[in-house]
Design a protein around this motif. Structure first.
Motif, short mmCIF file in Angstrom:
data_model
loop_
_atom_site.label_atom_id
_atom_site.label_comp_id
_atom_site.label_asym_id
_atom_site.label_seq_id
_atom_site.Cartn_x
_atom_site.Cartn_y
_atom_site.Cartn_z
N LEU A 38 -23.08 3.94 32.32
CA LEU A 38 -21.91 4.18 33.16
C LEU A 38 -21.51 5.65 33.16
O LEU A 38 -20.92 6.13 34.14
CB LEU A 38 -20.73 3.32 32.67
CG LEU A 38 -20.81 1.84 33.06
CD1 LEU A 38 -19.84 1.03 32.23
CD2 LEU A 38 -20.53 1.68 34.54
N LYS A 39 -21.82 6.36 32.09
CA LYS A 39 -21.54 7.79 32.07
C LYS A 39 -22.32 8.53 33.15
O LYS A 39 -21.87 9.55 33.67
CB LYS A 39 -21.87 8.37 30.69
CG LYS A 39 -20.91 7.92 29.59
CD LYS A 39 -21.40 8.31 28.21
CE LYS A 39 -20.52 7.69 27.13
NZ LYS A 39 -21.02 7.96 25.77
N LEU A 40 -23.51 8.03 33.46
CA LEU A 40 -24.29 8.63 34.55
C LEU A 40 -23.52 8.52 35.86
O LEU A 40 -23.37 9.50 36.60
CB LEU A 40 -25.64 7.94 34.65
CG LEU A 40 -26.58 8.41 35.76
CD1 LEU A 40 -26.94 9.87 35.58
CD2 LEU A 40 -27.83 7.55 35.80
N ALA A 41 -23.02 7.31 36.17
CA ALA A 41 -22.25 7.11 37.40
C ALA A 41 -20.96 7.91 37.36
O ALA A 41 -20.57 8.53 38.36
CB ALA A 41 -21.96 5.64 37.60
N ALA A 100 -18.38 11.75 30.75
CA ALA A 100 -19.00 12.87 31.46
C ALA A 100 -17.96 13.72 32.20
O ALA A 100 -18.01 14.95 32.12
CB ALA A 100 -20.07 12.35 32.41
N PRO A 101 -17.00 13.11 32.93
CA PRO A 101 -15.95 13.94 33.55
C PRO A 101 -15.14 14.74 32.54
O PRO A 101 -14.80 15.90 32.78
CB PRO A 101 -15.07 12.91 34.27
CG PRO A 101 -15.96 11.75 34.51
CD PRO A 101 -16.89 11.70 33.34
N ALA A 118 -22.82 15.47 36.71
CA ALA A 118 -24.07 14.71 36.76
C ALA A 118 -24.94 15.00 35.56
O ALA A 118 -25.59 14.10 35.01
CB ALA A 118 -24.82 15.05 38.05
N ALA A 119 -24.98 16.26 35.13
CA ALA A 119 -25.80 16.62 33.97
C ALA A 119 -25.29 15.95 32.70
O ALA A 119 -26.07 15.40 31.91
CB ALA A 119 -25.81 18.14 33.80
N PHE A 120 -23.97 15.97 32.51
CA PHE A 120 -23.43 15.28 31.33
C PHE A 120 -23.62 13.77 31.44
O PHE A 120 -23.86 13.09 30.44
CB PHE A 120 -21.95 15.63 31.14
CG PHE A 120 -21.72 16.94 30.45
CD1 PHE A 120 -22.01 17.09 29.11
CD2 PHE A 120 -21.23 18.03 31.15
CE1 PHE A 120 -21.82 18.29 28.45
CE2 PHE A 120 -21.02 19.25 30.51
CZ PHE A 120 -21.32 19.39 29.17
N GLY A 121 -23.53 13.25 32.65
CA GLY A 121 -23.81 11.83 32.84
C GLY A 121 -25.24 11.48 32.49
O GLY A 121 -25.51 10.47 31.82
N ALA A 122 -26.19 12.32 32.91
CA ALA A 122 -27.60 12.09 32.58
C ALA A 122 -27.83 12.19 31.08
O ALA A 122 -28.58 11.41 30.49
CB ALA A 122 -28.48 13.08 33.33
N PHE A 123 -27.18 13.16 30.45
CA PHE A 123 -27.27 13.34 29.00
C PHE A 123 -26.84 12.08 28.27
O PHE A 123 -27.55 11.54 27.40
CB PHE A 123 -26.40 14.54 28.61
CG PHE A 123 -26.06 14.66 27.15
CD1 PHE A 123 -26.98 15.15 26.24
CD2 PHE A 123 -24.80 14.30 26.68
CE1 PHE A 123 -26.67 15.27 24.89
CE2 PHE A 123 -24.47 14.44 25.34
CZ PHE A 123 -25.41 14.92 24.44
N HIS A 124 -25.66 11.56 28.63
CA HIS A 124 -25.16 10.35 27.97
C HIS A 124 -26.00 9.13 28.32
O HIS A 124 -26.22 8.24 27.48
CB HIS A 124 -23.71 10.11 28.36
CG HIS A 124 -22.75 11.10 27.78
ND1 HIS A 124 -22.55 11.22 26.42
CD2 HIS A 124 -21.92 12.02 28.35
CE1 HIS A 124 -21.65 12.16 26.18
NE2 HIS A 124 -21.25 12.65 27.33
N ALA A 125 -26.49 9.06 29.57
CA ALA A 125 -27.28 7.90 29.99
C ALA A 125 -28.59 7.82 29.23
O ALA A 125 -29.02 6.73 28.83
CB ALA A 125 -27.54 7.98 31.49
N VAL A 126 -29.24 8.95 29.03
CA VAL A 126 -30.50 8.95 28.30
C VAL A 126 -30.29 8.45 26.87
O VAL A 126 -31.09 7.67 26.34
CB VAL A 126 -31.13 10.36 28.31
CG1 VAL A 126 -32.19 10.51 27.23
CG2 VAL A 126 -31.74 10.65 29.68
#
Length: 393
Positions: free
Chosen positions: A66-69, A122-123, A340-348
Motif C-alpha cells: 500500500l505504501k507503493l500506491a 511514503a507521503p 513514488a520512490a519511497f513507495g517503491a522502497f517500502h513495497a520492495v
C-alpha cells in the motif's frame, strides 16, 4: 554548543518537528500492543509460531504494498491528506484488539492497522525529504526515527506498568492504547502542512503504476539489494519469543522491548549524521553487518542476560540503517517522483516480509531457533557485500 548540535536544533521546527512528535505518540500506542501480541496470540488465542509468522508477515507485506500506491498518489494529489487518513485509521482500529477472540480477527485488525501505515508512510517520508535541504536529509530522518523509537520505548514501559497493576490483562492494555494514538492523529490534522519544493511540482500524468524506467538503474539495483536483505529479516516478534525461551519473564518482555528502543533512539540521529558525512551506503553496510552478528549470537544464546545484551546491540542495526536507507532513496529519486520512490522502497521491503517471516516460522518449528537465525545472518552478509553495486555508473 557544537556546530553539530546547532545543525540538529535548526531542524527541530515545522514538519520535521511535528511529524516527529506524531510518530512518538503513534508508536507509544503501537508498542503498548506489539510486544504483547505474540503472547496474546499463543497463550490466549492458542496460535503457534507459524500462525504468528503468517499474521505478522501478511500485515507487513500488505502495508508495504500500500505504501507503493500511497507514494504514487501523493505525487499527484498531495502528501497531507494521505498522512492524516493513515494515522487516523490506525488510531481507530488498534483498540479493537481488546475484544478479539480468534487469530483471524487479529489478522483482520493487523491488516487494517497496516493499511493506515501503508497509505501514510511514503507521503510522510516525502514530506520530510522536501522540508530540508539535501545535505540535511540524513539528520532529519534520524531525528524522526529517534522520536519514533522514543515512543516505542515509552509504549512498552506503559504496558509494563499496566500489567503490574492488572496482571495478565492484555485486553485492558490494548484498549488504553487508543489514547496516544488519537492524540497523534489530532496533531497531524492540526500542525502538519503540505510542503513541496519548486523543483518538484505535482505530477500531471495519469494515475497508473509507472514502469521501472521512471527510476534510474542505480535505484533499481538498490531495491534489489534491499529485497535480498529483507528475505533474511523476519518480524521482530520472533526475537521476543526467543528472549522468553532464554528465560526472560513474560512480565519483563515489554521492558526488554523498551530498552531495545531506547538504544535505537540514542543511535538514530548519529546514524543520520553519519550518512550525511560519509555517505549512506557505508552506514547501511555497517548496520547490516551488526544485524548479521546479532542474529548469529541469538542462535547460540543460552541465558536471559544474553537476550538483554543482544537487544541493546540490535538497536545499533536500526540506528545505522533506517535514516541512511531513506536518505539514499531521496538522493536517487527524481525530484517529482519522491513519493513514488519511497513507495517503491517500502513495497520492495513488504514483498519480502511475508516469505521472510513465514520461512522463519517454519524453520523454527522444524529445526528450532538456531537455524532460522543463522540463515538470516548469512543473507544479511551477502546483501552487505552487494551494496557497492548500487552506486551510479
Amino acid at each position: 554548543m557544537t556546530e553539530r548540535r546547532a545543525r540538529v536544533r535548526q531542524l527541530l521546527h515545522g514538519n520535521v518537528l511535528w511529524l516527529s512528535l506524531v510518530s512518538l505518540l503513534n508508536d507509544t500506542a503501537s508498542e503498548m500492543i506489539y510486544p504483547l501480541l505474540p503472547f496474546f496470540l499463543t497463550s490466549t488465542l492458542g496460535a503457534g509460531p507459524a500462525v504468528l509468522g503468517a499474521i505478522e508477515g501478511a500485515a507487513e507485506s500488505a502495508s508495504s504494498l500500500l505504501k507503493l500506491a500511497g507514494g504514487w498518489f501523493s505525487d499527484r494529489f498531495g502528501r497531507r491528506p494521505l498522512v492524516v487518513g493513515g494515522y487516523g485509521i490506525a488510531a481507530l482500529v488498534r483498540p479493537v484488539l481488546a475484544i478479539t477472540t480468534a487469530p483471524w480477527q487479529v489478522l483482520a485488525l493487523r491488516l487494517s492497522d497496516r493499511f493506515g501505515k501503508g497509505i501514510r508512510s511514503a507521503p510522510r517520508d516525502a514530506l520530510l525529504a522536501e522540508s530540508v535541504s539535501a545535505d540535511r536529509r540524513g539528520t532529519a530522518f534520524g531525528i524522526h526515527r529517534a522520536a519514533d523509537h522514543l515512543g516505542a520505548a515509552i509504549g512498552p514501559l506503559l504496558a509494563t506498568l499496566l500489567l503490574v497493576a492488572w496482571p495478565g490483562e492484555f485486553r485492558r492494555v490494548f484498549a488504553l492504547a487508543a489514547v496516544p494514538g488519537i492524540v497523534a492523529a489530532g496533531f497531524v490534522l492540526w500542525k502538519v502542512r503540505e510542503t513541496r519544493s519548486t523543483a518538484a511540482p505535482l505530477v500531471q500524468t495519469p494515475v497508473t503504476v509507472a514502469p521501472a524506467s521512471v527510476f534510474e538503474p542505480a535505484f533499481l539495483r538498490y531495491l534489489g539489494v534491499l529485497l535480498l536483505f529483507t528475505l533474511g529479516n523476519a518480524t521482530d516478534a520472533f526475537l521476543l519469543l526467543r528472549a522468553h525461551d532464554l528465560g526472560v519473564p513474560l512480565a519483563a518482555v515489554p521492558l526488554l522491548w523498551s530498552v531495545h528502543h531506547i538504544g535505537k533512539t540514542l543511535l538514530s540521529v548519529p546514524g543520520g549524521m553519519l550518512a550525511d558525512r560519509l555517505g549512506p551506503r557505508r552506514a547501511i553496510a555497517a548496520g547490516w553487518i551488526v544485524y548479521a552478528g546479532t542474529y548469529a549470537a541469538f542462535a547460540f544464546a543460552s541465558a536471559a542476560w544474553h537476550a538483554w545484551a543482544l537487544f541493546i546491540v540490535y538497536g545499533a542495526f536500526y540506528g545505522l540503517t533506517e535514516a541512511p536507507e531513506k536518505a539514499l532513496v531521496a538522493s536517487l529519486a527524481p525530484p517529482d517522483r519522491k513519493g513514488a520512490a519511497f513507495g517503491a522502497f517500502h513495497a520492495v521491503i513488504g514483498v519480502a516480509a511475508l516469505p521472510a517471516s513465514v520461512l522463519f516460522g517454519l524453520l523454527w518449528a522444524r529445526f528450532g531457533p538456531p537455524v532460522p537465525f543463522l540463515v538470516g545472518a548469512a543473507i544479511a552478509l551477502v546483501a552487505a557485500m552487494l551494496l557497492p553495486a548500487t552506486r551510479r555508473a
